[in-house]
Design a protein around this motif. Sequence first.
Motif, PDB file in Angstrom:
ATOM      1  N   ALA A 145      44.012   2.128  15.962  1.00  0.00           N
ATOM      2  CA  ALA A 145      43.289   0.971  16.485  1.00  0.00           C
ATOM      3  C   ALA A 145      41.955   0.808  15.769  1.00  0.00           C
ATOM      4  O   ALA A 145      41.479  -0.315  15.564  1.00  0.00           O
TER       5      ALA A 145
ATOM      6  N   GLN B 269      39.845  -2.470  13.536  1.00  0.00           N
ATOM      7  CA  GLN B 269      38.446  -2.899  13.528  1.00  0.00           C
ATOM      8  C   GLN B 269      37.892  -2.919  12.108  1.00  0.00           C
ATOM      9  O   GLN B 269      37.100  -3.794  11.748  1.00  0.00           O
TER      10      GLN B 269
ATOM     11  N   GLN C 189      45.147  -4.478  19.724  1.00  0.00           N
ATOM     12  CA  GLN C 189      44.141  -4.919  18.758  1.00  0.00           C
ATOM     13  C   GLN C 189      44.668  -6.063  17.900  1.00  0.00           C
ATOM     14  O   GLN C 189      43.952  -7.043  17.641  1.00  0.00           O
TER      15      GLN C 189
END
Length: 284
Positions: free
Chosen positions: A87, A91, A131
């Motif tokens: 995850a 980002q 995400q």
Amino acid sequence: MKGVISIQSHVVYGHAGNSSAVFPLQRMGLEVWPIHTVQFSNHTQYPQGWTGRAFSADDINQLINGISQIGKLEDCFAVLSGYQGSAEQCQAIIQTVNKVKAANPAAIYVCDPVMGDPEKGCILAEGITEQLINNVMPLADVIVPNQFELSEFTRMPITNLEQAKAACQKARELGPNIVLVKHLHSLADETFSMMLATEQGCFLIQRPQLEFNKQPVGVGDLISALFTAGLVKGVEPLAAFEHATNASYGVLKVTQAAQQWELQTIAAQQELVTPTECFKAVLV
């Protein structure tokens, strides 16, 4: 020369992730700067297993910062992302896209939202799907999902053509301008169906379904790369869609003729540039 940052998995042997995407992008005349989210000896469908490791999100950020420091992000005209190992890497993708677009506002982000598929041995770490759906896919200019991934993104069932069109239209409302569905398996068994959705409407293209003893891996990565290359080179989305379909089919034909299940991308490299087949998309 225009550059593409490709952030995907990598296998040392075979063609999946960056190993499926980098050479086609290069063969179509683009510079490619690959960043690996994981590096494995081979893809995960081998019954003997595999070796290798995942990289951290910080590894991605450091490499992007290094490219930025030498003033080359402005030469990047597309960020292409595929399989993510965590995850946190999602980002890092978001940060990368924002940095690239700040350096070059003409750059596009193409997201191949690889989600878990236990049948194919593709298991995602916790939090990646969330995400992708909530943060990554809405940021993209272009998404290249399969039917399952499109359904997950839009929270809509897809069992027929009208539902596929509705899901594509919903996906465009959620952020991306262009949606390329790399496989609509519910439409027909004997043909392989793909769909493109743009502001001009939804276009369907169908080509023969080739039979393999073991299904090749990396076909979706190949389609995403071919489509990205077309867009970066200024080809209209519909023409880029048809080229990606015909070129990937050409690679699959060569792979089938060789009685292999690893994509024969190098042997079929001329298909990447001048496909021998010419399947046309129709407005639906």
